[in-house]
Design a protein around this motif. Structure first.
Motif, PDB file in Angstrom:
ATOM      1  N   VAL A   1      45.798  33.606  62.074  1.00 52.49           N
ATOM      2  CA  VAL A   1      45.344  32.445  61.293  1.00 52.49           C
ATOM      3  C   VAL A   1      44.106  32.819  60.484  1.00 52.49           C
ATOM      4  N   ILE A   2      43.185  33.546  61.123  1.00 53.67           N
ATOM      5  CA  ILE A   2      41.967  33.979  60.408  1.00 53.67           C
ATOM      6  C   ILE A   2      42.355  34.843  59.217  1.00 53.67           C
ATOM      7  N   ALA A   3      43.298  35.775  59.447  1.00 51.38           N
ATOM      8  CA  ALA A   3      43.722  36.672  58.361  1.00 51.38           C
ATOM      9  C   ALA A   3      44.323  35.882  57.211  1.00 51.38           C
ATOM     10  N   ILE A   4      45.208  34.943  57.542  1.00 50.58           N
ATOM     11  CA  ILE A   4      45.841  34.140  56.482  1.00 50.58           C
ATOM     12  C   ILE A   4      44.773  33.372  55.721  1.00 50.58           C
ATOM     13  N   VAL A   5      43.837  32.758  56.449  1.00 50.05           N
ATOM     14  CA  VAL A   5      42.799  31.963  55.800  1.00 50.05           C
ATOM     15  C   VAL A   5      41.910  32.835  54.913  1.00 50.05           C
ATOM     16  N   VAL A   6      41.507  33.985  55.456  1.00 47.22           N
ATOM     17  CA  VAL A   6      40.620  34.870  54.674  1.00 47.22           C
ATOM     18  C   VAL A   6      41.322  35.357  53.408  1.00 47.22           C
ATOM     19  N   ILE A   7      42.549  35.838  53.554  1.00 48.80           N
ATOM     20  CA  ILE A   7      43.286  36.317  52.377  1.00 48.80           C
ATOM     21  C   ILE A   7      43.512  35.164  51.401  1.00 48.80           C
ATOM     22  N   ALA A   8      43.793  33.976  51.946  1.00 50.91           N
ATOM     23  CA  ALA A   8      44.019  32.821  51.074  1.00 50.91           C
ATOM     24  C   ALA A   8      42.752  32.482  50.295  1.00 50.91           C
ATOM     25  N   VAL A   9      41.622  32.474  50.986  1.00 47.11           N
ATOM     26  CA  VAL A   9      40.347  32.159  50.312  1.00 47.11           C
ATOM     27  C   VAL A   9      40.070  33.188  49.218  1.00 47.11           C
ATOM     28  N   ILE A  10      40.250  34.468  49.550  1.00 43.87           N
ATOM     29  CA  ILE A  10      40.007  35.525  48.555  1.00 43.87           C
ATOM     30  C   ILE A  10      40.985  35.379  47.391  1.00 43.87           C
ATOM     31  N   SER A  11      42.253  35.153  47.719  1.00 39.62           N
ATOM     32  CA  SER A  11      43.279  35.047  46.675  1.00 39.62           C
ATOM     33  C   SER A  11      42.987  33.863  45.761  1.00 39.62           C
ATOM     34  N   ILE A  12      42.687  32.718  46.372  1.00 41.28           N
ATOM     35  CA  ILE A  12      42.411  31.538  45.553  1.00 41.28           C
ATOM     36  C   ILE A  12      41.169  31.773  44.722  1.00 41.28           C
ATOM     37  N   GLY A  13      40.163  32.372  45.335  1.00 40.97           N
ATOM     38  CA  GLY A  13      38.934  32.678  44.592  1.00 40.97           C
ATOM     39  C   GLY A  13      39.225  33.565  43.399  1.00 40.97           C
ATOM     40  N   LEU A  14      39.972  34.630  43.636  1.00 36.74           N
ATOM     41  CA  LEU A  14      40.281  35.555  42.543  1.00 36.74           C
ATOM     42  C   LEU A  14      41.152  34.877  41.490  1.00 36.74           C
ATOM     43  N   TYR A  15      42.094  34.090  41.972  1.00 37.97           N
ATOM     44  CA  TYR A  15      43.107  33.538  41.061  1.00 37.97           C
ATOM     45  C   TYR A  15      42.541  32.415  40.194  1.00 37.97           C
ATOM     46  N   LYS A  16      41.694  31.578  40.804  1.00 41.69           N
ATOM     47  CA  LYS A  16      41.243  30.391  40.057  1.00 41.69           C
ATOM     48  C   LYS A  16      39.909  30.592  39.373  1.00 41.69           C
ATOM     49  N   TYR A  17      39.076  31.465  39.949  1.00 43.49           N
ATOM     50  CA  TYR A  17      37.692  31.506  39.470  1.00 43.49           C
ATOM     51  C   TYR A  17      37.289  32.836  38.852  1.00 43.49           C
ATOM     52  N   THR A  18      38.218  33.757  38.746  1.00 49.86           N
ATOM     53  CA  THR A  18      37.848  35.029  38.120  1.00 49.86           C
ATOM     54  C   THR A  18      38.784  35.335  36.967  1.00 49.86           C
ATOM     55  N   GLN A  19      38.415  36.338  36.224  1.00 51.87           N
ATOM     56  CA  GLN A  19      39.229  36.731  35.081  1.00 51.87           C
ATOM     57  C   GLN A  19      40.579  37.298  35.532  1.00 51.87           C
ATOM     58  N   LEU A  20      40.609  37.851  36.722  1.00 46.99           N
ATOM     59  CA  LEU A  20      41.862  38.437  37.212  1.00 46.99           C
ATOM     60  C   LEU A  20      42.973  37.391  37.188  1.00 46.99           C
ATOM     61  N   GLY A  21      42.690  36.244  37.787  1.00 45.11           N
ATOM     62  CA  GLY A  21      43.695  35.187  37.819  1.00 45.11           C
ATOM     63  C   GLY A  21      44.028  34.673  36.434  1.00 45.11           C
ATOM     64  N   LYS A  22      42.969  34.489  35.654  1.00 40.23           N
ATOM     65  CA  LYS A  22      43.156  33.933  34.306  1.00 40.23           C
ATOM     66  C   LYS A  22      44.022  34.863  33.469  1.00 40.23           C
ATOM     67  N   TYR A  23      43.703  36.148  33.512  1.00 38.58           N
ATOM     68  CA  TYR A  23      44.418  37.077  32.639  1.00 38.58           C
ATOM     69  C   TYR A  23      45.808  37.421  33.145  1.00 38.58           C
ATOM     70  N   THR A  24      45.996  37.411  34.469  1.00 35.10           N
ATOM     71  CA  THR A  24      47.366  37.690  34.946  1.00 35.10           C
ATOM     72  C   THR A  24      48.299  36.552  34.508  1.00 35.10           C
ATOM     73  N   LYS A  25      47.807  35.341  34.566  1.00 41.19           N
ATOM     74  CA  LYS A  25      48.643  34.224  34.099  1.00 41.19           C
ATOM     75  C   LYS A  25      48.881  34.331  32.606  1.00 41.19           C
ATOM     76  N   ALA A  26      47.820  34.722  31.879  1.00 43.27           N
ATOM     77  CA  ALA A  26      47.960  34.861  30.422  1.00 43.27           C
ATOM     78  C   ALA A  26      48.966  35.948  30.068  1.00 43.27           C
ATOM     79  N   ILE A  27      48.919  37.051  30.811  1.00 44.45           N
ATOM     80  CA  ILE A  27      49.868  38.146  30.557  1.00 44.45           C
ATOM     81  C   ILE A  27      51.288  37.653  30.811  1.00 44.45           C
ATOM     82  N   GLY A  28      51.445  36.862  31.849  1.00 42.43           N
ATOM     83  CA  GLY A  28      52.770  36.325  32.144  1.00 42.43           C
ATOM     84  C   GLY A  28      53.235  35.332  31.090  1.00 42.43           C
TER      85      GLY A  28
END
Lengths: 319, 417, 334
Positions: free
Chosen positions: A167-194
């Motif tokens: 559960v800790i692993a899922i939560v940690v990865i989820a927090v990192i993933s959401i952070g990267l996806y919603k609040y960083t350029q990585l998420g923004k640009y991967t969606k833009a590329i798609g």
């Protein structure tokens, strides 16, 4: 005013609601069919165990599928990483060393997938098929080399096998993933590329760089997934990881993720999809459905979910 | 568009509800016991200590004193004659033994999938599980220990676990043992095939196995075969000597077409690896069905139609084990769950059973006409539900472990005839 | 002029067969150096190679027919498996002729593929998602029909005629003809090309996309039916689940992509077939030297494929660089 806000909110979040709705519907139906066994402490525990690796892999895969790419080598990669992790840990006595080794390897694969394909001007599917062949071959050769059908880890991984750790692993990865996806350029640009790779490139974004980062993050998720898979079973063999690429794809689809990527991609698809996928198998077994009918029910449920969540209303036929 | 979404949502719910009907409708078939039969079992006459009788067909009348148990059966495949026969057999013995069977399919490749399937069975309420694959066994045994569920093996020698995790698996009180797929030491089949090859007058033999790291015992079969051939060659005239090609390993893929170019003079192949799936199709594709094939595994399709003097006469030897051998793990599980054990029960072990060795037209005729394996007809079972009850120490105080093992050694073709 | 035309034809012919020829020469050298004598003009070798070429080529053509229209079709494998099970069992149960078996395969292939197209058009789902769903559905049907026994008719030499030489070449010829006629000689085929180049523009100029998609799926179904006839003749077809049939896509996609380059100076269909032949020769050669299956075979094929794509992908870059240098030299700059 409130009504309009409500309608707008519904329109924007309809995709989320529909995919959550699919999961909730599965939970309700199987709660009834299994006569409540779905919610027993034991069953909830095994659902988390079964979903953990899929969820971690799927969260990393969201970045790849957001760009409209796919990676079919994840199954073969995870198999090799499990075997290597076990072999290195058994040889050195250090799980950390084993994990670092597979992490390094996964980063290299991320680079190959991301950078080499661009450098050589290849479609991503080609490098993916190439890695699939290489890792599949390596997995077979490794088992021939150790001359046994499966290798077992000698390190005590009971903490990583526990529900708490998963559960800790899922939560940690989820927090990192959401952070990267919603609040960083990585998420923004991967969606833009798609959404439109050419337009993204022409707006000055280095597509190559962000592609590499996305594959690197996916590689990290694969390494973490391999660690938890090893912890769960304690062994690996010539077929470990078989079929995971397709399972991840189906899980993401059940979670409402558009495989062609773009702006409608979201991290929640991975979590919803992983749990829906696992609950579907678990629920059908608890309900006592004959194995012959399990497949057709899964297929019909899948079709119904995608028709609800992925349907494009107007315009040209979606590609 | 809104309407379509509503329709789809309704269809989704409908599909899941239909699934419940499928589940309800098939749970009788799956679990092998209709509610009515089990109720009758509770109030009917006591047949637990009666003589074993050939049932007229279908479910037997249940014994009044058997306890109800839910047993999971995790099979490594989900289609084929073997699976149909096993399901029919379980359905047939369900009433008499009081066991409700729940089936699931394992993976032959992925440990995590197997662990998940076993966990699903435990969650479904299974008190005992019969498993047919040795993949992820250590984790599965630990899971069963934690859940208080007993585990026993079927169609598997658990050699991998024996060699690499003996204490974890065989040392666990929750692992009760296993019956292998045929002889525990499969070398006798190699000798029988050698005798058949010598009698058949074949002179140029190809030898095929799976990789040794996965199936170490297959090399023993070939060694026994070779020893018999060498013994024959010592006294045979030069022209009558039998030549055997070097044994090759199939990398879990069909035989390569080049094999026949490399060995153009073959008149017989002995494939310990699954010949029906891995060798025969390649023989057909290369027009080499004039080469005789001795193999293991029985599909009940091409291998029946082309066996001995039938069809293209390619198949000459087949070995498989019959579903009645599940009685071994089942008796151990029933006794454990009932809290009684045999007086002569040894430490956890793997035993063999007498396989169905088909080496002649008469053997094949017996299989087709008299074996549950081919027909999935419970009335042809060699061991009935009543026999199982009689072999359980908890229902028959005179039952012994030796008797159970002995029953496993009477499941061959000669016992059918 | 005549000489030029003849020369151009010879040049194109040679460039087209260059790929399988090059592989043959290289594998000949390698196998001879290992003492293998049956790789060459051996009858058994060419029978195996041509059968494998036909099997792979027909499936690759079906996949390519969708990819060239911008569609990744995951359901091809399941369509092929289900069509072969239905047609084969019908043919055996009613003692039908092999020609009827072939026609039934094509009919079922076309029906199933058209149904996939209908789901795509009506469902308005992204193609990958749609075909994954249909693949799961068709795979589940393999457990429901004929008591989940699949198809076992390998030993029926009469019915499996089209899975062996020389009749398998007839099936390949039919598949190539269907592909070429549809893509190059029919209006729907040309419309499909317009739609694949610019979907919106195609729709804007009045092409009825839904109708065209269904026509293309129907044509693809004919090809999948041909593939099913060969597949059912040469294999024991067991029920499958878990998207295992998607492997058909990924194993036959290599010749499909290679076909663009191999057939660059002729037609893509020919390129796909010759790419399949090249891979069949490569696999046979690897079998001769003991690398036909297992870990090393997987690594070699994967590396070969990557090398092929890398070289062919660099070709336009090299060509551009070469002509740029030539132009600059002519202009006196370089």
């Amino acid at each position: 005013m409130n009504k309009i806000v409500g309608k707008d909110w519904l329109r924007v979040h309809s995709g989320d609601l529909l995919s959550y709705g699919g999961l909730v519907l599965c939970l309700i139906i199987f709660s009834i069919l299994s006569k409540g066994k779905l919610w027993s402490a034991y069953n909830v525990g095994i659902l988390i165990q079964a979903a953990c690796v899929y969820a971690i892999l799927a969260m990393g895969a969201v970045f790849i599928y957001s760009m409209g790419y796919m990676d079919i080598s994840v199954g073969a990669q995870i198999g090799v990483y499990c075997i290597l992790c076990i072999m290195i840990t058994n040889a050195t006595g250090s799980l950390l060393l084993g994990f670092l080794a597979i992490l390094g390897l996964s980063l290299v694969c991320g680079l190959i997938n991301g950078y080499v394909s661009v450098m050589l001007g290849l479609p991503s599917i080609v490098t993916s098929i190439f890695l699939n062949s290489i890792f599949g071959g390596v997995q077979m050769l490794l088992m021939e080399w150790v001359d046994t059908n499966s290798v077992g880890i000698q390190y005590d991984m009971s903490f990583l096998k526990s529900i708490t750790a998963m559960v800790i692993a899922i939560v940690v990865i989820a927090v990192i993933s959401i952070g990267l996806y919603k609040y960083t350029q990585l998420g923004k640009y991967t969606k833009a590329i798609g959404a439109n790779e050419t337009a993204t490139k022409l707006s000055g974004v280095s597509v190559t760089k962000w592609k590499v980062f996305a594959y690197i993050f996916f590689g990290v998720c694969i390494a973490v997934g391999a660690l938890f898979l090893t912890a769960r079973t304690g062994s690996a063999g010539k077929g470990t990881g078989t079929g995971y690429a397709m399972d991840i794809m189906v899980a993401l689809l059940l979670g409402g993720m558009p495989l062609s990527g773009g702006m409608r991609s979201r991290i929640s698809s991975s979590l919803i999809g992983a749990f829906t996928y696992v609950i579907l198998s678990n629920g059908l077994t608890l309900s006592g459905v004959d194995t012959s009918y399990v497949y057709v029910i899964k297929a019909l449920v899948f079709l119904a979910v995608i028709l609800i969540t992925c349907r494009k209303k107007d315009g040209v036929l979606p590609r | 568009m809104k309407n379509l979404k509503k329709v789809m949502a309704l269809l989704l719910a409908g599909a899941l509800v239909l699934g419940s009907f499928a589940g309800c409708g098939d749970s009788g078939k799956d679990t092998g016991g209709k509610d009515q039969t089990q109720d009758e079992g509770n109030t009917g006459e006591n047949e637990g200590s009666g003589d074993a009788q050939e049932p007229a067909g279908g479910d037997e009348a249940p014994s009044a004193e058997v306890e109800k148990h839910k047993i999971g059966v995790a099979h490594y495949t989900d289609s084929g004659k073997g699976v149909e026969a096993l399901k029919a057999y379980c359905e047939g013995i369900s009433g008499a033994t009081g066991c409700e069977f729940v089936f699931t399919t394992l993976s032959t490749y992925d440990e995590a999938t197997n662990l998940t399937e076993i966990q699903n069975l435990i969650s479904a309420g299974c008190e005992g599980i019969i498993m047919t694959a040795d993949m992820g066994t250590t984790a599965i045994v630990k899971e069963c220990e934690a859940a208080g569920v007993y585990l026993a093996g079927f169609l598997c020698d658990y050699l991998q676990s024996d060699m690499t995790a003996h204490e974890d698996v065989f040392g666990s009180e929750y692992f009760l043992g296993s019956v292998a797929d045929g002889y525990l030491d499969p070398a006798p089949y190699g000798e029988q095939v050698a005798e058949a090859v010598i009698a058949g007058g074949y002179k140029n033999i190809g030898l095929i196995t799976f990789p040794a790291f996965a199936y170490p015992k297959q090399a023993d079969v070939i060694a026994a075969f070779q020893a018999k051939i060498d013994e024959y060659n010592e006294t045979a005239a030069e022209a009558d000597k039998i030549v055997t090609a070097d044994s090759i390993e199939l990398n879990f893929a069909p035989l390569e077409d080049t094999y026949f170019s490399e060995h153009p003079d073959l008149d017989c192949i002995f494939s310990v690896a699954a010949g029906a799936g891995m060798v025969y199709p390649v023989m057909v594709a290369n027009n080499k069905t004039d080469i005789k094939l001795y193999t293991t595994g029985f599909e009940g399709t091409d291998d029946t139609d082309n066996f001995g003097s039938a069809g293209n006469q390619c198949y000459q030897g087949i070995m498989c084990s019959t579903p009645e051998a599940i009685a071994y793990p089942l008796c151990l599980l029933i006794d454990k769950l009932n809290g009684t054990t045999y007086g002569d029960l040894p430490q956890t072990e793997v035993i063999g059973c007498s396989p169905l060795v088909i080496l002649s037209d008469a053997d094949m005729e017996a299989i087709v006409n008299k074996s549950i394996y081919y027909s999935a007809d419970y009335s042809k079972a060699l061991i009935t539900g009543e026999d199982i009850v009689n072999m359980c120490a908890s229902y028959n105080p005179e039952a012994t472990y030796a008797g159970l093992v002995d029953a496993m050694n009477h499941l061959g073709v000669d016992d059918l005839k | 002029m005549k000489k030029n035309k003849g020369f151009i034809f010879i040049k194109r012919f040679f460039l087209t067969i260059l790929f399988p020829l090059a592989i043959y020469v290289v594998m000949y050298a390698i196998t001879r150096s290992r003492g293998v004598t049956y790789f060459g003009l051996n009858k058994d070798m060419w029978r195996t190679v041509l059968v494998n070429t036909s099997m792979t080529g027909v499936a690759a053509l079906a996949i390519w027919s969708q990819i060239k229209n911008g569609r990744f079709d995951f359901s091809g494998g399941s369509t092929m498996v289900l069509a072969s099970i239905l047609a084969g069992n019908l043919a055996m149960d009613h003692s039908l002729s092999p020609v009827v078996y072939l026609l039934l395969c094509i009919l079922f292939g076309a029906l199933l593929s058209t149904f996939t197209g209908v789901v795509y058009v009506l469902g308005r789902l992204p193609i990958m998602i749609c075909t994954i769903g249909v693949a799961l559905l068709y795979e589940s049907f393999t457990y429901l029909v004929y008591d989940a026994e699949g198809l076992n008719m390998m030993s029926n030499t009469r019915l499996t005629m089209f899975g062996r030489m020389p009749y398998i070449l007839f099936v390949l010829a039919v598949a190539v003809a269907v592909f070429l006629v549809y893509c190059y000689l029919t209006v729907p085929g040309k419309r499909a090309k317009l739609l694949s180049n610019n979907q919106q523009a195609g729709v804007n100029i009045g092409i009825r996309e839904n109708k065209n998609v269904l026509q293309t799926f129907f044509m693809c179904g004919l090809l999948l039916g041909c593939a099913a006839a060969i597949y059912g003749s040469n294999n024991t077809v067991a029920p499958q689940a878990g998207l295992s049939t998607a492997n058909t896509l990924f194993s036959n996609i290599i010749p499909a992509y290679m076909g663009i380059f191999v057939g660059a100076v002729s037609v893509d269909a020919l390129g796909v077939v010759l790419a399949s032949m090249g891979m069949a020769i490569l696999n046979y050669g690897l079998s001769c030297i003991g690398l036909g299956a297992g870990g090393w075979q997987s690594i070699i094929i994967g590396t070969f494929m990557l090398a092929f794509y890398t070289l062919t992908a660099q070709w336009p870059r090299w060509k551009e660089r070469y002509y740029r240098k030539k132009r600059l030299k002519e202009e006196g700059i370089a």
